[in-house]
Enzyme design. Structure first.
Site, PDB file in Angstrom:
ATOM      1  N   HIS A  98      -1.565  -6.728  72.548  1.00 35.77           N
ATOM      2  CA  HIS A  98      -1.987  -7.100  71.393  1.00 35.77           C
ATOM      3  C   HIS A  98      -2.502  -5.764  70.723  1.00 35.77           C
ATOM      4  O   HIS A  98      -3.262  -5.031  71.399  1.00 35.77           O
ATOM      5  CB  HIS A  98      -2.925  -8.433  71.374  1.00 35.77           C
ATOM      6  CG  HIS A  98      -4.035  -8.204  72.081  1.00 35.77           C
ATOM      7  ND1 HIS A  98      -4.376  -8.185  73.361  1.00 35.77           N
ATOM      8  CD2 HIS A  98      -5.570  -7.715  71.434  1.00 35.77           C
ATOM      9  CE1 HIS A  98      -5.331  -7.914  73.982  1.00 35.77           C
ATOM     10  NE2 HIS A  98      -6.063  -7.668  72.783  1.00 35.77           N
ATOM     11  N   HIS A 100      -5.224  -4.768  67.398  1.00 36.79           N
ATOM     12  CA  HIS A 100      -5.965  -5.209  66.466  1.00 36.79           C
ATOM     13  C   HIS A 100      -5.861  -4.361  65.008  1.00 36.79           C
ATOM     14  O   HIS A 100      -5.736  -3.084  65.182  1.00 36.79           O
ATOM     15  CB  HIS A 100      -7.369  -4.805  66.851  1.00 36.79           C
ATOM     16  CG  HIS A 100      -7.952  -5.579  68.194  1.00 36.79           C
ATOM     17  ND1 HIS A 100      -8.828  -6.467  68.219  1.00 36.79           N
ATOM     18  CD2 HIS A 100      -7.473  -4.954  69.413  1.00 36.79           C
ATOM     19  CE1 HIS A 100      -8.969  -6.762  69.564  1.00 36.79           C
ATOM     20  NE2 HIS A 100      -8.280  -6.256  70.211  1.00 36.79           N
TER      21      HIS A 100
HETATM   22  P1  AMP Z   1      -9.286  -7.030  73.619  1.00 38.61           P
HETATM   23  O1  AMP Z   1     -10.661  -6.999  73.903  1.00 38.61           O
HETATM   24  O2  AMP Z   1      -8.305  -5.995  73.030  1.00 38.61           O
HETATM   25  O3  AMP Z   1      -8.311  -7.773  74.838  1.00 38.61           O
HETATM   26  O4  AMP Z   1      -9.046  -8.382  72.443  1.00 38.61           O
HETATM   27  C1  AMP Z   1      -9.176  -9.391  72.623  1.00 38.61           C
HETATM   28  C2  AMP Z   1      -9.544 -10.238  71.349  1.00 38.61           C
HETATM   29  O5  AMP Z   1      -8.898 -11.655  71.504  1.00 38.61           O
HETATM   30  C3  AMP Z   1     -10.769 -10.343  70.828  1.00 38.61           C
HETATM   31  O6  AMP Z   1     -10.982  -9.526  69.777  1.00 38.61           O
HETATM   32  C4  AMP Z   1     -11.085 -11.779  70.886  1.00 38.61           C
HETATM   33  O7  AMP Z   1     -11.968 -12.101  69.641  1.00 38.61           O
HETATM   34  C5  AMP Z   1      -9.696 -12.330  70.500  1.00 38.61           C
HETATM   35  N1  AMP Z   1      -9.333 -13.851  70.970  1.00 38.61           N
HETATM   36  C6  AMP Z   1      -9.523 -14.233  72.017  1.00 38.61           C
HETATM   37  N2  AMP Z   1      -9.342 -15.531  72.076  1.00 38.61           N
HETATM   38  C7  AMP Z   1      -8.604 -15.787  70.911  1.00 38.61           C
HETATM   39  C8  AMP Z   1      -8.128 -17.102  70.041  1.00 38.61           C
HETATM   40  N3  AMP Z   1      -8.056 -18.156  70.823  1.00 38.61           N
HETATM   41  N4  AMP Z   1      -7.774 -16.888  68.776  1.00 38.61           N
HETATM   42  C9  AMP Z   1      -8.071 -15.548  68.359  1.00 38.61           C
HETATM   43  N5  AMP Z   1      -8.613 -14.424  68.802  1.00 38.61           N
HETATM   44  C10 AMP Z   1      -9.052 -14.686  69.924  1.00 38.61           C
END
Ligand code: AMP
Length: 136
Positions: A98, A100
């Protein structure tokens, strides 16, 4: 077991969706670093960047640009960060690729970026050569 993002793709758990096509999906981050923080994911579950096939790399780049344009038009921030973590050491917590997109406003302190270090100009070309040797 399916990742939390695969469960969003399948509709098993809800998300505030922004954009969707055959290969990618964009939705609002549930714990945003700033107003408008959006995630772009690939619908197929690949752990990180190095696992993606070329068509998914291209589709992700296009969706990131498309969603970033929409964020700029909607919120008129002063700028935005595109951030992507690979591996726990890099801060990755969801092991489903993913990207951001984080809108930024002047002096918002929404992100802590790196402290600039020092380099030895004499050794940088050698390091570049080592990396070049591993390009495929
Ligand atoms: P990373 O640390 O790059 O793996 O980012 C994971 C991101 O996913 C974090 O910013 C979380 O806030 C986001 N996240 C986790 N679960 C969900 C969810 N159910 N819906 C939306 N965002 C999520």
């Amino acid at each position: 077991m399916a990742s939390i993002f695969s469960r969003i793709v399948s509709g098993e758990i809800p998300a505030a969706k922004v954009y969707e096509d055959d290969l990618t999906l964009a939705f609002m981050d549930i714990a945003p670093a700033s107003r408008g923080h959006t995630l772009v994911i690939c619908k197929t579950e690949y752990p990180q960047l190095l696992d993606l096939p070329p068509d998914v790399v291209a589709a992700m780049a296009q969706t990131v640009q498309r969603v970033a344009r929409a964020l700029m038009a909607t919120l008129q921030p002063d700028g935005f960060n595109v951030l992507q973590n690979n591996g726990a050491a890099a801060g990755q917590t969801v092991f489903h690729y993913h990207v951001h997109i984080i809108p930024r406003w002047q002096d918002d302190k929404a992100l802590g970026l790196w402290q600039p270090g020092e380099s030895d100009p004499a050794t940088l070309p050698e390091l570049a050569a080592q990396i070049r040797a591993n390009l495929q």
